[in-house]
Design an enzyme around this catalytic site. Structure first.
Site, PDB file in Angstrom:
ATOM      1  N   GLN A  20       1.100  -1.308   0.281  1.00 19.24           N
ATOM      2  CA  GLN A  20       0.062  -0.167  -0.331  1.00 19.24           C
ATOM      3  C   GLN A  20       1.159   1.601   0.154  1.00 19.24           C
ATOM      4  O   GLN A  20       0.506   2.797  -0.291  1.00 19.24           O
ATOM      5  CB  GLN A  20      -0.999  -0.499   1.527  1.00 19.24           C
ATOM      6  CG  GLN A  20      -1.227   1.280   1.475  1.00 19.24           C
ATOM      7  CD  GLN A  20      -1.107   2.032   3.185  1.00 19.24           C
ATOM      8  OE1 GLN A  20       0.124   1.393   2.939  1.00 19.24           O
ATOM      9  NE2 GLN A  20      -2.156   2.188   3.325  1.00 19.24           N
ATOM     10  N   ASP A  65      10.792   3.078  12.076  1.00 20.03           N
ATOM     11  CA  ASP A  65       8.896   3.049  12.533  1.00 20.03           C
ATOM     12  C   ASP A  65       9.889   3.115  13.664  1.00 20.03           C
ATOM     13  O   ASP A  65       8.408   2.383  13.954  1.00 20.03           O
ATOM     14  CB  ASP A  65       8.929   2.297  11.254  1.00 20.03           C
ATOM     15  CG  ASP A  65       9.477   1.048  12.016  1.00 20.03           C
ATOM     16  OD1 ASP A  65      10.209   0.062  12.691  1.00 20.03           O
ATOM     17  OD2 ASP A  65       8.926  -0.457  10.900  1.00 20.03           O
ATOM     18  N   CYS A 100       3.160   2.076  12.702  1.00 24.23           N
ATOM     19  CA  CYS A 100       2.314   2.020  11.711  1.00 24.23           C
ATOM     20  C   CYS A 100       1.295   0.910  11.911  1.00 24.23           C
ATOM     21  O   CYS A 100       0.276   0.766  10.551  1.00 24.23           O
ATOM     22  CB  CYS A 100       3.324   2.446  10.337  1.00 24.23           C
ATOM     23  SG  CYS A 100       3.799   3.768  10.176  1.00 24.23           S
ATOM     24  N   CYS A 117      -4.916  -6.300  23.752  1.00 23.03           N
ATOM     25  CA  CYS A 117      -4.713  -5.883  23.059  1.00 23.03           C
ATOM     26  C   CYS A 117      -3.851  -7.063  21.759  1.00 23.03           C
ATOM     27  O   CYS A 117      -4.315  -7.735  21.258  1.00 23.03           O
ATOM     28  CB  CYS A 117      -3.116  -4.642  22.611  1.00 23.03           C
ATOM     29  SG  CYS A 117      -1.683  -5.282  23.172  1.00 23.03           S
TER      30      CYS A 117
END
Lengths: 473, 149
Positions: free
Chosen positions: A168, A226, A284, A432
């Site tokens: 993406q 990241d 991300c 989570c």
């Protein structure tokens, strides 16, 4: 003493079209000062910013070159003529220096016709080496543009394989490369774009043990990581090796851009002395990111990298640019060098890379202080219809995409505010994605006096071992 | 912005550059000094060309040129008070594009036109004229308009 200064045609436009200006002076320097006092635009044309005569300016007193006498201190007397004569020179670049092939000259034509780049600049790029840390969202446009621009040696550090969810935004890779190494995919793509460059792949996890040696081999480091531990490692290793860091980072719809660790400029630690608590800022993978955002920021990193390599323009040193894609706005903040910075300050305490996992709090062991159950135990509790509240602390979109039946959603970032609404009489089981954010949530709840338990491995473990029909990315 | 010259003058420029090959050729462009010489986009009319020897030392004449400032001062002096002046320079780039090099930029003066002729193997193949911006950071190309007699 009255002397006449005669101006060449090129300069008369800056002196009300006069050929001759009469001034009072005892030396050539005084005569020029008097001239500049009358016509200030001449000054910028004749003097360099540090106040010296530019190399292409000749000054004659009558027949003699002032340089052969006493320069600006050469005395002048009544009736003398001071002559300003352009040194007219130029020419094509030395053919013998040209190490660019005919094919390269053709390829880089649009650079060659920019005087700011030219053949010299293009050769500089060819001799340069840039290390891209990460071949992901930021590394993709960055490496592609550096390759296209003709940066001679491009190094890439990464150890991941291409995942379908990368495509993406990570335009270095394509559908066919899913499942293969990111480095192999990147190298193939970059060399297809420009076969005149070298691509060096480093399939390693960048660490305190290898960063210094690796950075030494490159001119500019471009940080496209990241996560915080690697970001601090890249920063410290840049400062320690004296390599500028073309930094970019992205989050959801926002990006940051700067040049850190440049000579006399601030570093990432000057801006952020300490990392945020672990789990507070989602990655991300957890928080999501607009696919084109790394395209914007990574491309800007390429701009800064090329400026640094060429030594042109004003690099983004001491400035942090913040991009907001939703508002379509850029803001610039000044960043000052911190004299007390532990790595680039006046008395640095960090003289070699440290343990960044520990620095970023990732080695805290919440398991030892909080209660934890496995997904199998959770399944058993649910099947036995035990009374407890199953709390999901992921982001709303993650919850919407895949959930464990019966779970209620309170994102971790909102938990401290919404804890007041929760009933302390209940028992809370918290999950989570992987168990990290929920561990923070359990600690927070326990501190506030709740009975809370963590689900080890999170919904990933649940999908893996209990409900394989669940698709969690 | 334009540089106007009679076609015969263009012939003189390219001819001088071709005969200088493989060295760089250079010379002066003379004409009336325009009213707003420093204005970007001003038009220029060249009515005379004066080829000069390339004063650079023999080691680098194939990629450098230098005009003797004394010769230049002499011509400026000769034209003083006539309304005409040295409005530009031409030089050649043997086997290189007719674009200014970084060295050209470093040495360039404002206002003037810099007419660069590309000479490949002794034959002039391209000619382009440039004016430096006042801030000295780049060149802007100007059109060369050739006038029939």
């Amino acid at each position: 003493m009255t002397v006449d200064i005669r101006l060449p045609t090129a300069l008369r436009a800056f002196a009300d079209k006069q050929e001759k200006v009469s001034v009072q002076a005892k030396t050539v320097g005084e005569a020029l000062d008097a001239l500049f006092a009358k016509h200030d635009r001449l000054k910028a044309q004749l003097l360099s910013p540090d106040g010296k005569l530019r190399t292409f300016v000749n000054v004659y007193v009558n027949e003699d070159d002032a340089r052969d006498k006493q320069g600006l201190a050469t005395p002048v007397k009544d009736g003398d003529t001071v002559l300003i004569v352009p040194a007219i020179a130029g020419g094509a670049t030395l053919a013998a220096e040209a190490e660019l092939s005919k094919a390269e000259l053709k390829r880089y034509d649009r650079h060659l016709i920019l005087p700011e780049v030219g053949l010299e600049g293009q050769k500089k790029l060819k001799k340069s080496a840039v290390l891209c840390v990460g071949a992901g969202g930021l590394g993709s446009p960055l490496a592609l543009y550096l390759a296209a621009a003709g940066v001679g040696r491009i190094g890439i550090v990464d150890f991941d394989a291409v995942d379908e969810s990368n495509l993406q935004r990570q335009i270095l890779h394509d559908t066919l490369s899913v499942g293969t190494s990111k480095l192999a995919s990147a190298k193939k793509r970059l060399l297809a774009l420009n076969p005149h460059i070298t691509v060096e792949t480093h399939e390693i996890r960048l660490s305190s043990a290898n960063a210094i040696e690796l950075f030494k081999q490159y001119d500019v480091i471009a940080d496209g990581t990241d996560n915080f531990p690697t970001r601090y490692l890249v920063n410290d290793a840049c400062v320690l090796t004296g390599k500028p860091n073309a930094y970019g980072s992205i989050f959801r719809f926002e990006g940051q851009l700067s040049v850190f660790a440049a000579k006399d400029g601030p570093c990432y630690r000057c801006l952020y002395p300490e990392p945020p608590p672990p789990g507070l800022v989602p990655s991300c993978a957890e928080g999501g990111v607009l696919g084109v955002l790394p395209g914007v920021i990574g491309t800007m990193q390429a701009v800064e990298t090329i400026k640094l390599l060429l030594g042109i323009g004003h690099p983004l040193v001491g400035r942090l640019m913040l991009y907001d894609a939703l508002e379509q706005s850029w803001r610039t903040l000044k960043v000052k060098k911190n004299p007390a910075c532990p790595v680039c300050g006046d008395n640095p305490t960090i003289q070699a890379p440290i343990d960044y996992e520990a620095f970023c709090g990732l080695k805290e062991k919440p398991v030892s202080t909080i209660r934890e159950i496995t997904v199998e135990e959770l399944k058993l509790k649910l099947d036995k219809k035990e009374k407890f509240v199953l709390l999901d602390v992921r982001e709303p979109h993650e919850h919407a995409a895949a959930k464990i039946p019966g779970a209620i959603l309170i994102p971790l970032g909102e938990l401290h505010l919404r804890a007041a609404d929760l009933d302390k009489a209940h028992v809370y089981v918290v999950h989570c994605r992987s168990g990290a954010r929920s561990a923070r949530a359990v600690m927070l709840l326990c501190e506030k006096g709740f009975n809370a338990t963590n689900v080890a491995g999170g919904i990933l473990a649940w999908a893996d071992r209990i409900d394989p029909s669940l698709r969690v990315s | 912005m334009t540089l106007k010259a009679r076609r015969a003058l263009e012939g003189a420029v390219t001819g001088a550059c071709e005969s200088a090959y493989p060295d760089e050729g250079c010379g002066l462009l003379l004409g009336p000094v325009p009213d707003a010489f420093d204005r970007p986009g001003r038009a220029l009319f060249v009515d005379e060309v004066r080829p000069l020897p390339n004063g650079w030392d023999a080691s680098a004449k194939t990629n450098r040129y230098l005009i003797d400032p004394r010769l230049l001062a002499k011509v400026e002096n000769e034209l003083s008070g006539t309304g005409r002046g040295v409005v530009g320079f031409y030089h050649s780039h043997p086997d290189h594009p007719a674009w200014p090099s970084p060295f050209d930029l470093m040495m360039a003066w404002p206002c003037l036109s810099y007419w660069i002729v590309r000479v490949d193997g002794g034959k002039a193949v391209d000619g382009r004229s440039w004016q430096r911006t006042e801030d000295g950071r780049s060149f802007v190309e100007e059109e060369i308009v050739l006038l029939e007699e």
